[in-house]
Design a protein around this motif. Sequence first.
Motif, mmCIF file in Angstrom:
data_model
loop_
_atom_site.group_PDB
_atom_site.id
_atom_site.type_symbol
_atom_site.label_atom_id
_atom_site.label_comp_id
_atom_site.label_asym_id
_atom_site.label_seq_id
_atom_site.Cartn_x
_atom_site.Cartn_y
_atom_site.Cartn_z
ATOM 1 N N GLU A 1 -46.817 25.134 17.889
ATOM 2 C CA GLU A 1 -45.529 24.781 18.492
ATOM 3 C C GLU A 1 -44.333 25.023 17.576
ATOM 4 N N ASN A 2 -44.548 25.587 16.380
ATOM 5 C CA ASN A 2 -43.434 25.948 15.505
ATOM 6 C C ASN A 2 -43.138 27.434 15.685
ATOM 7 N N LYS A 3 -41.888 27.751 16.022
ATOM 8 C CA LYS A 3 -41.546 29.147 16.253
ATOM 9 C C LYS A 3 -41.596 29.926 14.940
ATOM 10 N N LEU A 4 -42.326 31.035 14.970
ATOM 11 C CA LEU A 4 -42.432 31.896 13.794
ATOM 12 C C LEU A 4 -41.458 33.056 13.857
ATOM 13 N N SER A 5 -41.330 33.640 15.052
ATOM 14 C CA SER A 5 -40.534 34.848 15.184
ATOM 15 C C SER A 5 -40.201 35.072 16.647
ATOM 16 N N GLU A 6 -39.175 35.881 16.870
ATOM 17 C CA GLU A 6 -38.836 36.249 18.237
ATOM 18 C C GLU A 6 -38.275 37.658 18.265
ATOM 19 N N ALA A 7 -38.479 38.312 19.397
ATOM 20 C CA ALA A 7 -37.922 39.647 19.620
ATOM 21 C C ALA A 7 -37.228 39.637 20.974
ATOM 22 N N GLU B 1 -41.805 35.605 21.965
ATOM 23 C CA GLU B 1 -41.794 34.735 20.786
ATOM 24 C C GLU B 1 -43.218 34.503 20.286
ATOM 25 N N LEU B 2 -43.334 34.296 18.973
ATOM 26 C CA LEU B 2 -44.598 33.940 18.338
ATOM 27 C C LEU B 2 -44.493 32.527 17.791
ATOM 28 N N ILE C 1 -51.945 31.418 15.985
ATOM 29 C CA ILE C 1 -50.721 32.041 16.485
ATOM 30 C C ILE C 1 -50.825 32.218 17.997
ATOM 31 N N GLN C 2 -49.743 31.859 18.684
ATOM 32 C CA GLN C 2 -49.676 32.046 20.134
ATOM 33 C C GLN C 2 -48.466 32.900 20.465
ATOM 34 N N ILE C 3 -48.555 33.589 21.593
ATOM 35 C CA ILE C 3 -47.447 34.427 22.047
ATOM 36 C C ILE C 3 -46.885 33.841 23.343
#
Length: 832
Positions: free
Chosen positions: A508-514, A503-504, A457-459
């Motif tokens: 390179e696949n977006k998992l989530s965003e705030a 974003e998380l 996981i990357q931020i």
Amino acid sequence: MLRIKSILQGGNNVSVKEKYVPLKEVRVEGKIHSFAADVTIKQIFRNEETNPIEAVYCFPIEEQAAIYKFVAQIDDRQIEAELKEKKEAQKEYNDALQQGHGAYLLEQNEQSQDNFIINVGALLPGKECHITISYVTELDLIENGKKIHFVVPTTIAPRYNPSQGGISSPAGTNSQYIQTTPYTIDFQCQIDKTNVSSVSSSSHPIQIDLNQTDYYLIKFSQTNTHLDRDILVDIHLNEQRSNTILAIESNVFMISFTPNEEDCRRAMKNVETTNEFLFIVDCSGSMQDENKIGYAQQSMLLFLKSLPLNSQFNIIRFGSDYQSLFDSATVVYNEENSKKAEHLIKNMRADLGGTELLNPLKWLEEHPPQEGRSRQIFLLTDGEISNVDQVLDLCRSMSKSSRIFSFGLGASPSRSLVKGLARSTNGRFCFIPPSTKVDTFVGQQLEKALQPSITNIQIKSNLSSQITTAPKVLPPVYANDRLIIYGFLDNSSYEFDHNIEIELFNNENKLSEAKITQIPNIITNQTISRLAGKALILELQHSKLAPIRKGSTQPRFQEENKQSIDEQKEEQKKRIIDLSLKYHILSPHTSFIGIEKRLNGNNDQMVLREVPIQISADDQHLQTPRFASLSSASGMLNSCMMSCAPKRSYQNHIMNSCVNMVGSNASCHMLMNSYNEESLSMDCNNSSYLQMSRPNLNRTSPPSPPVYLSNMRGFLKHEEGSVEKEYKEKFPSDDEDIVRYLIDKQNFDGLWSFDPKIIEKLTGKSLKEFQYSIKKELIISMIILILLETRFSSYSSMCHGIIQKSKKRILDLLNKDQNQYQSFYDQIRQQL
């Protein structure tokens, strides 16, 4: 005046000396908002003697708590302590007492980091001191994200110390364990109503004030509550809530991410790996009380039933020694090996003496998993050991290839150990309190172990400032579990605006965003920065030292190699101290110190008063003759008990041996007194009083008691010297017991072979109504599978592994034809 009696040992004599108890009351107040709690502990000390006293009290707080304030109040004077490096603080404390002043010290124990020690120095006769300790802590998300779990530890379990060969007092003190203490605890807590549906406690009777607009107010419904169990509060969450939360402080933010099952499947693309399952089970003497060994047996039976076919597994029992079921690290999970494991589990006893966890873990480290395999370690223990740091250091070295799912059994396991085992290996932990149904807890952890986690996981963000995260390397996250990430901005003067986007990503696949779409409310109470600082400290504490490159192996160079390791440890310690002082939160290497200046003071007549610790309800066995050899209340009877104990020997764990200690001719008497001066004596000449882990080959083991997968009697019964057999019993009517029955009756291959009458009881329909051109066993199995997923879906965690095994077997028998499987599933479901 209330007094207790302490045990003092001089040679072979045990004398009794009266002591006053200066601690009078403990109060706990909490405020819970979202993922965190802000807690205040108040302790009231009073000196009712004629001389000044130094009161010492050892008590527990969660290891991950960030303690940020320590205040002492005497009369109208308030002394707010300063945070300093530990040695400096200790010197100031001692110097102040020597100079006739008052001094107040708060420290975290370096070996068991959920233990804290407070010193109230030179409390004058007739005076009262009010101590206030404040901390913030993250709260655990449990039951697949349905509850937040708030724990206030109140008890310290007696810990087995391998170097002493017995129970030791906590944190380097001589504090005694007694059955009842004169001091009591009061509790109240405010819980923010946002996203909360209800509140409950499984530990204490509570009353809930619902009249407040923004929060629930929780209080004990009874007075004079003793500290014999931890305070447990469950906060039930609304189902509709965001999986991502963002909170902001001046130059730090917190983002929490709770993926669902679909998030995990999408991220990992349904890739399957071969798993190894290692079960490490505590069989020390302390597991006998509160039926903890029975809980371990129930857990193991469910584990065994739920393992995927053709996976690899092994079972390791440990106590003073360890014993593995199979000689190799793992063997294939087939029917033959499964029967051997089941036989071992049903004959498992708390018969292995002390609690020495290090050696079985070393054995696993020496036998790493094969390349391409993932190793899941399930460790069940009451966590009563003292060498926590050594154990955690070893686990960190295994973290690249293994995850530990740790289970703390009973009322007062070492929370530091149980949590540390999981955190050091990116695993998960849970605590199973007394008198609870273990299969729900086991099922949840097993479900997480069987599911692939989201890794790598990357931020990412649109902030112009560089971000440092804690943890620096983001761990895997599981379905319906929560990952909390703290972000530190390098630019301390950065101002957040209304265009923040964080974003998380996973590969390179977006998992989530705030996103924040309005001017954010900046939190000013420093909760996030304190928790973030604590996260950095914990990561340093749990980090593995860099390996020393191999040099000369000659003995004369070993000191130089050791010096290199010591230098690394000192550098790590310095970094922890720097973080502790920067964020003003306590660490194992810093202390809070407060000095009360006194004119013409004199502490020459000061006497030490170590506050006794109430033994938990779960550890009352340590106050009875049955396990006297493992308990000395304050650790002062070890030499006496050792004289009664012959040297241990071991018998193969497969044999059904009764394990009793036979005393030698040495005689010892022990007086164990609670504050009301009721005493209990024992004589080692009577060998029946002392039971410990030692096989006696001249005696016949009594029959094993029945062992059940469920709480219902009779589904699995074992009789000594005979094979397991099923006997007739009334079919269960309660849904939960029916689920346990179905789990118990599943065949090894994942199918069910029920009599048609059972199907009729379950469905109200005759099996003949389900007519298909396939085997009857397959029809029965699909009916059970559908019932588990629909009618009994509320118990999905308990039977997750059972369902997955059944699905895979049915699909295999249908030649892996997913369309045929779904058609078959839909047709039967329509008939039910």
